[in-house]
Write an enzyme that holds these catalytic residues in place. Structure first.
Site, PDB file in Angstrom:
ATOM      1  N   LYS A 175       0.864  -1.186   0.000  1.00  0.00           N
ATOM      2  CA  LYS A 175       0.000   0.000   0.000  1.00  0.00           C
ATOM      3  C   LYS A 175       0.898   1.232   0.000  1.00  0.00           C
ATOM      4  O   LYS A 175       1.762   1.400   0.875  1.00  0.00           O
ATOM      5  CB  LYS A 175      -0.874  -0.019   1.248  1.00  0.00           C
ATOM      6  CG  LYS A 175      -2.295   0.446   1.023  1.00  0.00           C
ATOM      7  CD  LYS A 175      -3.110   0.152   2.265  1.00  0.00           C
ATOM      8  CE  LYS A 175      -4.486   0.763   2.176  1.00  0.00           C
ATOM      9  NZ  LYS A 175      -5.189   0.639   3.461  1.00  0.00           N
TER      10      LYS A 175
HETATM   11  O1  G3P Z   1      -8.708   1.540   4.141  1.00  0.00           O
HETATM   12  C1  G3P Z   1      -8.612   2.863   4.600  1.00  0.00           C
HETATM   13  C2  G3P Z   1      -9.566   3.058   5.724  1.00  0.00           C
HETATM   14  O2  G3P Z   1      -9.149   2.263   6.785  1.00  0.00           O
HETATM   15  C3  G3P Z   1      -9.730   4.416   6.234  1.00  0.00           C
HETATM   16  O3  G3P Z   1     -10.879   4.392   7.009  1.00  0.00           O
HETATM   17  O4  G3P Z   1     -12.486   5.190   8.651  1.00  0.00           O
HETATM   18  O5  G3P Z   1     -10.031   5.646   8.950  1.00  0.00           O
HETATM   19  O6  G3P Z   1     -11.325   6.827   7.185  1.00  0.00           O
HETATM   20  P1  G3P Z   1     -11.195   5.583   8.003  1.00  0.00           P
END
Ligand code: G3P
Length: 226
Positions: free
Chosen positions: A88
């Site tokens: 990633k």
């Molecule tokens: O895969 C990326 C994701 O984990 C981000 O999620 O909820 O931290 O914006 P969030």
């Protein structure tokens, strides 16, 4: 649409895998820190995740390097953990350059923190195998995350990027930063290839009050039959 689990929690991954619906896992530094992960155990933990889901499930492991040479070095190390590791890499100039090198070496990249169509076009051209636009974080700044991701899905679908990717594989859009089952509905309707969801959202996706009421009434009526 395929489902990836957005977590570094092995228990959650094993539970979701046992449901028979898991097609991959995505992690990031925040998710690893949330489970109390430590630097010296990171690669071993990614290996445990890879072993838990099996070789057909891609497992994204994120680099925190900021220069192309360091990203390439990290990417090679991460990719050596298991054949299903996907590196990633954040959407930025150094990330694009490193992705080109990694893709040319046969290493799959998930370009993350992608928010716009131009970013997605560059990610695709750099050889990324997956592009991860974030929905919830757009919503967090009072923009329409679903609309932004739908534009990226449409734009990526307009072109053939197979000349840029590892083994000519099709690029896939992973809708990320998903916060609700309703986000999943919208992603399915827009045709996102993958939704990567937290375990809490995956559990909510199974449920509906009418399903539960229906099961209860069927069980009650079956008692009468007996
Ligand atoms: O895969 C990326 C994701 O984990 C981000 O999620 O909820 O931290 O914006 P969030």
């Amino acid at each position: 649409m395929r489902f990836f689990l957005d977590t570094a929690d092995l228990d959650e991954i094993q539970e979701a895998a046992s449901w028979g619906v898991l097609a991959g896992v995505t992690t990031n530094p925040t998710l690893y820190s949330r489970i109390g992960g430590k630097l010296d155990d990171f690669q071993a933990h990614i290996k445990r995740i890879c072993d838990a889901v099996g070789p057909d499930c891609p497992v994204s492991a994120e680099t925190v390097a900021m220069t192309r040479d360091e990203i390439v070095r990290d990417g090679r190390e991460l990719a050596a953990i298991a054949p299903n590791v996907v590196v990633k890499v954040p959407t930025m100039v150094e990330g694009l350059a490193a992705t080109r090198t990694l893709a040319d070496e046969g290493i799959r990249v998930n370009m993350t923190l992608c928010f716009t169509v131009p970013q997605a076009m560059l990610a695709a051209r750099s050889g990324a195998r997956y592009i991860s636009p974030f929905i919830g974080r757009f919503d967090d700044i009072s923009e329409d995350g679903i609309d932004q991701v739908a534009q990226i899905v449409e734009a990526v679908g307009n072109y053939d990027f197979t000349g840029s990717t590892v083994n000519g594989e099709q690029i896939e859009v992973i809708a990320a930063s998903i916060r609700s089952a309703n986000h999943v509905t919208k992603c399915a309707l827009m045709g996102a290839d993958v939704a990567t969801v937290p375990f809490g959202v995956l559990k909510k996706m199974v449920k509906h009050p009418l399903t539960e009421a229906g099961i209860e009434s069927f069980l009650n009526d079956w008692e009468k039959v007996k």
